[in-house]
Design a protein around this motif. Structure first.
Motif, PDB file in Angstrom:
ATOM      1  N   LYS A  14       0.833  -1.219   0.000  1.00 24.68           N
ATOM      2  CA  LYS A  14       0.000   0.000   0.000  1.00 24.68           C
ATOM      3  C   LYS A  14       0.858   1.256   0.000  1.00 24.68           C
ATOM      4  O   LYS A  14       0.422   2.309  -0.452  1.00 24.68           O
ATOM      5  CB  LYS A  14      -0.951  -0.008   1.203  1.00 24.68           C
ATOM      6  N   ASP A  27       2.755  -7.784   1.019  1.00 31.66           N
ATOM      7  CA  ASP A  27       1.413  -7.725   1.605  1.00 31.66           C
ATOM      8  C   ASP A  27       0.524  -6.884   0.695  1.00 31.66           C
ATOM      9  O   ASP A  27       0.912  -5.813   0.267  1.00 31.66           O
ATOM     10  CB  ASP A  27       1.576  -7.243   3.063  1.00 31.66           C
ATOM     11  N   HIS A  46      -1.092  -5.059  14.099  1.00 28.69           N
ATOM     12  CA  HIS A  46      -0.444  -3.860  13.540  1.00 28.69           C
ATOM     13  C   HIS A  46      -0.909  -2.712  14.416  1.00 28.69           C
ATOM     14  O   HIS A  46      -2.098  -2.443  14.503  1.00 28.69           O
ATOM     15  CB  HIS A  46      -0.892  -3.661  12.089  1.00 28.69           C
ATOM     16  N   GLN A  51       4.353   5.142  11.510  1.00 28.10           N
ATOM     17  CA  GLN A  51       5.287   6.236  11.828  1.00 28.10           C
ATOM     18  C   GLN A  51       5.533   6.305  13.339  1.00 28.10           C
ATOM     19  O   GLN A  51       5.423   7.347  13.981  1.00 28.10           O
ATOM     20  CB  GLN A  51       4.737   7.562  11.248  1.00 28.10           C
ATOM     21  N   GLY A  66       3.551  -3.470  10.506  1.00 33.74           N
ATOM     22  CA  GLY A  66       4.556  -2.463  10.133  1.00 33.74           C
ATOM     23  C   GLY A  66       4.496  -1.327  11.127  1.00 33.74           C
ATOM     24  O   GLY A  66       4.130  -1.519  12.283  1.00 33.74           O
ATOM     25  N   GLY A  67       4.854  -0.140  10.648  1.00 32.43           N
ATOM     26  CA  GLY A  67       4.687   1.037  11.490  1.00 32.43           C
ATOM     27  C   GLY A  67       5.961   1.710  11.943  1.00 32.43           C
ATOM     28  O   GLY A  67       5.899   2.695  12.666  1.00 32.43           O
ATOM     29  N   ARG A 122       6.417   2.113   4.917  1.00 36.28           N
ATOM     30  CA  ARG A 122       7.092   3.413   4.888  1.00 36.28           C
ATOM     31  C   ARG A 122       8.620   3.291   5.008  1.00 36.28           C
ATOM     32  O   ARG A 122       9.358   3.992   4.312  1.00 36.28           O
ATOM     33  CB  ARG A 122       6.561   4.248   6.061  1.00 36.28           C
ATOM     34  N   THR A 123       9.074   2.403   5.891  1.00 35.11           N
ATOM     35  CA  THR A 123      10.531   2.295   6.111  1.00 35.11           C
ATOM     36  C   THR A 123      11.261   1.805   4.870  1.00 35.11           C
ATOM     37  O   THR A 123      12.438   2.069   4.709  1.00 35.11           O
ATOM     38  CB  THR A 123      10.856   1.296   7.259  1.00 35.11           C
TER      39      THR A 123
END
Ligand code: LLP
Length: 446
Positions: free
Chosen positions: A66, A85, A207, A211, A247-248, A293-294
């Motif tokens: 995404k 994913d 999850h 961020q 994630g995150g 994001r990472t």
């Protein structure tokens, strides 16, 4: 502006990424332009893999597509040995079109439609992350109709909600995602999943947010999941082989953001796992994560051309660019902050404070408030950094603005991986009912 990855200022005073002069990229490919630093994406993938290898645990790193879902990216992710994913038939289609191995794809989402489930089961994807009872029954039925047995994880909401600089525990677990632990829904889901003849329960997933800069939230989630796993074993005898922590992990958008290095995030979430499970007499599970994001955030830079300006003495100076909330909705949606510089005058000293406006008919279409820049002129190129995640993937055609092209840069070569949309693309799905039809105007032809 902080220089990420391969970004440097070259001898001409231009921002250079992946060995490519960004002022030249803007001239060659037009603006706005998303520029992705391929080496940096690969480096991030490797950092995850190496950190997990060091942990000694069995693991999987899935890229949360995404964040940036295009076919070239899927290829790159496969080459780097990650899994993928997806959360919709569109992301799944993109991956399959790119030749991504279906068995290495995980399917997420809180309302997978019967058609999506059918498509994914037919394609032979590796794992479904089951979100709710409706899906559990539907997936079992569809799998049965195709005589397949499907590996699943149960998505649980552990009651840990992480925020950017903070995390808090939510007693009521108010989330649209997953089976909550507190109410017993997760236990009931485990019981039912074990009864489904066409499903194989591999483990659990959580999850906690996006961020996130500190590790306490992840650690807390691991503890909650661990407690749940023990309870499930006591009650049913079943043992989870997979703990997916989602994630995150945070990235650096602006000065003051202080994310951990990937190896430190991974260390923090994995370091107690072996000892805790062993102490509990529980077979040590594989640990899976799903960073989005990472992997791509700081690898992206958006190039814009500056156009009009409006100086309101004593108030502010607006500098407008040829894109905005259509290619980066994050400032408008989340008050997200970004850094930027003039790509074609990157070594000049800053002289004034300006605010960067997008071109949409919307006052909220502001990309950056109060940015220090040299005295910008129409035609200058503005480079906004850290736009690799949730920019292209959240872009829209509002105001019928065409979505920009995306280029991958590496070793001085730039390759288009998504073409700029054409005017024809904008009307491709439009249909004029026969009673309203007429010839397109000559003047409008492009
Ligand atoms: N796994 C699951 C189940 C998720 O829901 C997400 C993100 C991820 C993994 C990847 O999270 P990441 O590592 O990228 O933080 N549009 C927002 C972000 C929404 C994230 C949604 N879920 C933004 O632009 O900040």
């Amino acid at each position: 502006m902080f220089l990420h990855g391969t970004s440097t200022i070259n001898g001409q005073g231009h921002l250079q990424i992946g060995g490519c002069d960004t002022a030249a990229l803007a001239n060659t490919f037009g603006t706005p332009l998303y520029v992705m630093d391929e080496d940096l994406i690969r480096r991030r993938c490797r950092e995850f893999n190496e950190a997990f290898q060091a942990s000694g645990l069995k693991f999987q790193v899935a890229f949360a597509s995404k964040a940036f879902c295009v076919m070239a990216m899927c290829r790159l992710i496969e080459e780097e040995g990650l899994t993928l994913d997806v959360v919709s038939d569109g992301e799944l289609y993109t991956a399959l079109q790119a030749g991504f191995p279906p068995e290495r794809i995980h399917f997420h989402g809180n309302n997978k439609t019967p058609e999506e489930i059918d498509y994914a089961v037919e394609a032979g994807i590796g794992v479904f992350v089951v979100d709710n009872f409706h899906e559990l029954a539907l997936l079992n039925a569809i799998a049965g109709s195709k005589r397949k047995k499907i590996d699943i994880l149960l998505r649980v909401s552990p009651g840990v909600e992480a925020h950017t600089h903070d995390y808090m525990l939510t007693g009521n677990e108010d989330s649209k995602f997953g089976f909550d632990l507190g109410s017993g829904a997760a236990m009931e889901a485990a019981r039912r999943a074990l009864e489904q003849p066409n499903l194989e329960l591999l483990g659990i997933h959580s999850h906690i947010g996006s961020q996130i800069f500190e590790v306490e939230g992840f650690r807390h989630a691991v503890e909650k999941l661990m407690g749940f796993a023990l309870a499930v074993r006591d009650e049913t005898g079943a043992v989870f082989r997979v703990f997916n922590l989602g994630g995150g992990f945070g990235v650096r958008y602006v000065e003051g953001d202080s994310p951990l290095e990937i190896k430190d995030y991974v260390k923090a979430i994995t370091e107690n796992i072996h000892s805790t499970f062993t102490a509990g007499g529980y077979p040590v599970p594989a640990v899976w994560v799903e960073p989005g994001r990472t992997i791509v955030g700081d690898a992206g830079t958006t190039l814009y051309r500056i156009g009009s300006m409006k100086d309101l003495p004593g108030i502010r100076k607006y500098v407008s660019v040829d894109g905005g909330m259509t290619d980066n909705p994050r400032p408008a949606l989340y008050q997200a902050k970004y850094e930027a510089l003039l790509a074609n005058r990157a070594s000049e000293a800053n002289e004034e404070t300006v605010s960067i406006a997008g071109k949409c008919c919307e006052s909220g279409d502001m990309l950056i408030w109060d940015l220090e820049l040299p005295k910008a002129e129409a035609g200058d190129i503005l480079a906004v950094s850290c736009t690799g995640a949730y920019n292209y993937s959240m872009a829209s055609n509002y105001n019928r603005i065409r979505r920009p092209a995306v280029v991958f840069v590496k070793d001085g070569e730039a390759e288009v991986v998504v073409q700029r949309e054409s005017h024809a693309d904008l009307v491709r799905n439009d249909v004029i009912p026969a009673r309203l039809r007429k010839q397109p105007s000559e003047a409008g032809k492009r």
